[in-house]
Write a protein that holds these residues in place. Structure first.
Motif, short mmCIF file in Angstrom:
data_model
loop_
_atom_site.label_atom_id
_atom_site.label_comp_id
_atom_site.label_asym_id
_atom_site.label_seq_id
_atom_site.Cartn_x
_atom_site.Cartn_y
_atom_site.Cartn_z
N TYR A 1 -4.02 24.19 -11.84
CA TYR A 1 -3.53 25.06 -10.77
C TYR A 1 -3.22 24.17 -9.57
N TYR B 1 5.03 25.96 -17.24
CA TYR B 1 4.39 26.29 -15.96
C TYR B 1 4.76 27.69 -15.52
N SER C 1 2.58 28.20 -5.32
CA SER C 1 1.49 27.86 -6.24
C SER C 1 2.03 27.90 -7.66
N ARG D 1 -4.81 23.11 -18.42
CA ARG D 1 -4.17 23.86 -17.33
C ARG D 1 -4.57 23.26 -15.97
N ARG E 1 -1.48 24.29 -5.52
CA ARG E 1 -0.94 25.04 -4.40
C ARG E 1 -0.46 24.03 -3.38
N VAL F 1 0.73 27.14 -12.03
CA VAL F 1 -0.20 26.69 -13.06
C VAL F 1 0.64 25.92 -14.07
N TYR F 2 0.24 24.69 -14.32
CA TYR F 2 0.94 23.83 -15.26
C TYR F 2 0.11 23.68 -16.52
#
Length: 142
Positions: free
Chosen positions: A81, A122, A109, A79, A83, A111-112
């Motif tokens: 994150y 994501y 923002s 994962r 922004r 999360v991938y």
């Protein structure tokens, strides 16, 4: 790409930035689950790299050649994150607002989740209210 953080960084800088949207397939799996995290209407859409390329082109049509600044990038396991801040000009219709030429800043923002060097999923949050407020101000000249 040798790790999840590098994959996401290059995806943001090359594809999401609008510089090379046609490279989406280098960073995305054939089908990506995109969770649109919005309090008023959360939804999950599935996107192919081609559809993502078209999505970025829509942003370019609306905001011209914008700049994207990665403000934060934190990785843990699969994962990442991210922004970022996007700055552009309102050059095309957006949400019923005719083009004004005004500078528009959008903060986002996400999360991938990365598997085998490709983005497979994501969760994205965009400050839609802030963008809408800027568009309203530009339309009324306030």
């Amino acid at each position: 790409m040798n790790n999840a953080k590098d994959t996401v960084r290059q995806f943001l800088l090359q594809v999401r930035s609008g510089l090379h949207p046609e490279r989406a397939g280098h960073f995305m799996a054939d089908l990506v689950r995109a969770h649109q995290v919005a309090s008023e209407a959360p939804e999950v859409v599935e996107r192919t790299p081609r559809q993502y390329t078209e999505h970025v082109q829509e942003m370019l049509d609306a905001y011209g050649p914008f700049t994207l600044t990665v403000d934060e990038l934190i990785a843990e396991g699969d994962r990442v994150y991210a922004r970022w801040t996007q700055d552009g000009r309102h050059v095309g219709p957006v949400g019923g607002h005719a083009p004004t030429g005004a500078r528009i800043t959008t903060m986002t923002s996400a999360v991938y989740r990365v598997e085998d060097g490709l983005i497979v999923e994501y969760w994205i949050q965009i400050d839609r209210q802030g963008t809408a407020a800027q568009l309203r101000r530009a339309a009324t000249g306030d």
